[in-house]
Design an enzyme around this catalytic site. Structure first.
Site, PDB file in Angstrom:
ATOM      1  N   ASN A  28       0.782  -3.776   8.906  1.00 25.61           N
ATOM      2  CA  ASN A  28       2.047  -4.375   8.478  1.00 25.61           C
ATOM      3  C   ASN A  28       3.245  -3.819   9.237  1.00 25.61           C
ATOM      4  OD1 ASN A  28       0.842  -6.116   6.720  1.00 25.61           O
ATOM      5  ND2 ASN A  28       1.370  -4.996   4.866  1.00 25.61           N
ATOM      6  N   SER A  69      -0.072  -2.148   0.228  1.00 28.42           N
ATOM      7  CA  SER A  69       0.084  -2.302   1.675  1.00 28.42           C
ATOM      8  C   SER A  69       1.470  -1.884   2.132  1.00 28.42           C
ATOM      9  CB  SER A  69      -0.164  -3.753   2.089  1.00 28.42           C
ATOM     10  OG  SER A  69       0.772  -4.612   1.455  1.00 28.42           O
ATOM     11  N   HIS A 103      -6.477  -0.073   1.511  1.00 26.08           N
ATOM     12  CA  HIS A 103      -5.822  -1.371   1.701  1.00 26.08           C
ATOM     13  C   HIS A 103      -6.827  -2.371   2.248  1.00 26.08           C
ATOM     14  CE1 HIS A 103      -2.853  -4.038   4.098  1.00 26.08           C
ATOM     15  NE2 HIS A 103      -3.108  -4.559   2.909  1.00 26.08           N
ATOM     16  N   GLU A 149      -7.757  -0.277   5.544  1.00 23.77           N
ATOM     17  CA  GLU A 149      -6.942   0.861   5.972  1.00 23.77           C
ATOM     18  C   GLU A 149      -7.035   1.949   4.909  1.00 23.77           C
ATOM     19  OE1 GLU A 149      -3.237  -0.790   8.595  1.00 23.77           O
ATOM     20  OE2 GLU A 149      -3.229  -1.366   6.480  1.00 23.77           O
TER      21      GLU A 149
END
Length: 583
Positions: free
Chosen positions: A483, A412, A433, A445
């Protein structure tokens, strides 16, 4: 439409029919109340009239929509919902009290101005109370009744009636926690606008990723549309002027959108499109892949931690023969036991049938032999989030796996390209991810590098669809979408701990304000505990190494917590779990 006289009997008055005023008027009208809506912009009045017609409100008394404040005379209560600027609000309130009889309750929707100061400015401070709204007031939306020491009992009672009449959910948050929560969410939305504007990913991808990856009630760009792009720009500008904090400086795209009349839901165009009734248009249909995906039957999962176990459970439930490769026989055994326990709990909840559980466990196997991955069509690496460890694993996978095997990393915050290079076959490598817990979270993702083959990206999309996941795609860079937006938000929450005169209960109160005010599943401090304070610090460090901006600077408080051994939920010692004994 413009009426020449107010409706007979009592009614609610709404002054300012923007993002807040229009929704409040429509909520009151839908509940069968008489309403007088006042706005000085004829285009706004026409737009609200069109939406009321689209609502199909046959049989209800038609609202009075007018530019004449005098028609507020005789209403039972008037709500001021003009733009968030103290001088503008003060002028609007004086105009209302100039036409309404003394004793008529007046409610302001101010979020930043001093309620007491506005009350004094009206010349009738006893008649004024406040309605603190965190989002535009849809049915069931949270709202806080705010009273000053000068507010009369009659005005306070009228405010309570308004909440009930509009179908709002009364909450108690407090001025400072509400301001802190609003600032956190506004900055998150502002960064999302900048991210979509830079062309990294589409606005739809940003909203999908944040809504599913963080379980938000709405994506940040949809939130900006609902608030009103101009309203959000004004609020951010005010915070920037007051604090000098550049994270409040409005993203340039907001000013451009205002200039183009793309104000969000209220004009039908913003980051998204909205229909005549003010509902979000959802026309984002998927298109067929231009290239065929590689066939995937057997899947390997490298690792035995929580993420690896969750992914193995998902792939096995989907019917893929799945092999989990762990460092030791005990770790492999524990991983399979954990999946079995998770599936048994899912059967009890009714989300998985006993037959589906048994089929999944029948195709799930564990081993310590890397060679067991040789006949897999897809291998998903889910080892520790350490760059050296991941490169070592991908070097081994490049040697062991058959030609054409798709190699995926669940990182990530690290470089997918570095894993791809280590494999010696970069065209076969892609980022996948998953979000924790993988059996529950719908988002994946997909991160592609410049070397990723088109049919590998197509394979990733196809596998995600088969697993029942929603995939968003982005180029490889640390943090991807979620993130890169989430951790500055978490860092800004941590910065509240260092604010001069910080409330001793700022952690609890901020979390409560974010949850109750904006409908987030948990506040930022509880979320840090859930992610893990050590994991959060590591991600902050990696993002800062890449972006080197103040937004991503690691939190000193977080570093001190980790040094002291407070890791969050994993050892039951953290920001919200410090009182719980360690297991």
């Amino acid at each position: 439409m413009t009426a020449q006289s107010p409706p007979p009997g009592g009614a609610f008055g709404i002054v300012g029919l923007g993002s807040v005023g229009e929704v409040l008027l429509r909520a009151l009208h839908a509940a069968g109340h008489r309403v007088v809506g006042v706005d000085t912009d004829d285009e706004v009045l026409a737009r609200v009239a069109r939406r009321l017609r689209a609502d199909g409100a046959a049989g209800r008394p038609s609202p009075v929509l007018t530019g004449d404040h005098a028609l507020l005379r005789g209403t039972d209560l008037v709500v001021e919902a003009v733009p968030e600027e103290r001088t503008v609000k003060a002028a609007a309130l004086r105009r209302i009290t100039g036409v309404c009889e003394p004793g008529t309750p007046v409610i302001t929707t101010t979020a930043t101005a001093s309620l007491t100061r506005l009350a004094i400015a009206t010349g009738r401070p006893g008649d004024l109370a406040g309605l603190r709204l965190f989002t535009p007031p849809y049915a069931g939306a949270p709202a806080e009744a705010v009273r000053t020491d000068l507010t009369s009992a009659a005005a306070a009672a009228a405010l309570d009636r308004l909440l009930d009449a509009a179908g709002l959910d009364p909450v108690q948050v407090g001025a400072q926690p509400a301001a802190d929560a609003t600032a956190l969410v506004l900055r998150l939305c502002n960064r999302a606008a900048a991210l979509s504007d830079e062309g990294y990913v589409t606005g739809h991808a940003v909203d999908t990723a944040m809504r599913l990856g963080c379980a938000l009630p709405a994506g940040p760009l949809e939130m900006l549309d609902r608030i009103g792009v101009d309203t959000a720009h004004a609020a951010l500008s005010s915070l920037y002027r007051r604090t000098g904090d550049r994270s409040f400086a409005p993203a340039p795209v907001l000013a451009r959108m205002i200039g183009e009349g793309r104000l969000g839901r209220k004009t039908g165009r913003g980051f998204h499109r909205w229909d005549a009734a003010g509902a979000l248009r959802t026309g984002h249909s998927s298109t067929p892949d231009p290239v065929a995906p590689r066939p995937v039957r057997r899947i390997g999962v490298l690792g035995s931690g929580a993420m690896a176990r969750g992914i193995a459970e998902v792939t096995a439930v989907a019917g893929h023969p799945t092999v989990v490769v762990a460092r030791s026989t005990r770790a492999a055994h524990n991983a399979l036991e954990a999946v079995a326990g998770s599936l048994t709990r899912a059967v009890r909840r009714g989300t998985v049938t006993p037959a589906a559980r048994d089929k999944a466990l029948a195709v799930l196997h564990g081993t310590t032999r890397l060679a067991a991955l040789a006949d897999c069509d897809l291998v998903i690496e889910a080892v520790a989030e350490d760059a050296d460890v991941k490169r070592e694993m991908f070097t081994a996978l490049g040697e062991v796996c058959a030609p054409g095997t798709v190699l995926a990393t669940t990182t990530s915050s690290l470089s997918v390209a570095a894993c791809a290079e280590a494999s010696g076959r970069p065209a076969d490598v892609v980022g996948l991810h998953f979000f924790n817990p993988a059996p529950v979270m719908r988002l994946v993702e997909i991160a592609h590098t410049p070397a990723t083959a088109p049919d590998v990206t197509a394979t990733a999309r196809s596998v995600c669809r088969g697993l029942g996941k929603t995939a968003v795609e982005c180029p490889d860079r640390p943090g991807f979408i979620v993130n890169s937006l989430l951790f500055p938000y978490l860092g800004e929450a941590l910065a509240l701990l260092d604010r001069p005169g910080a409330d001793d209960r700022v952690v609890e109160r901020t979390d409560t304000a974010v949850q109750r005010g904006f409908g987030y599943p948990m506040g930022p401090f509880a979320l840090l505990d859930t992610i893990g304070l050590d994991v959060s610090l590591a991600i902050q460090n990696r993002l800062y190494e890449h972006f080197a901006t103040e937004d991503h600077r690691p939190s000193p408080a977080l570093a001190e917590l980790v040094t002291a051994g407070l890791l969050g939920r994993k050892n039951r010692r953290g920001l919200r779990t410090a009182c719980l004994p360690a297991r």
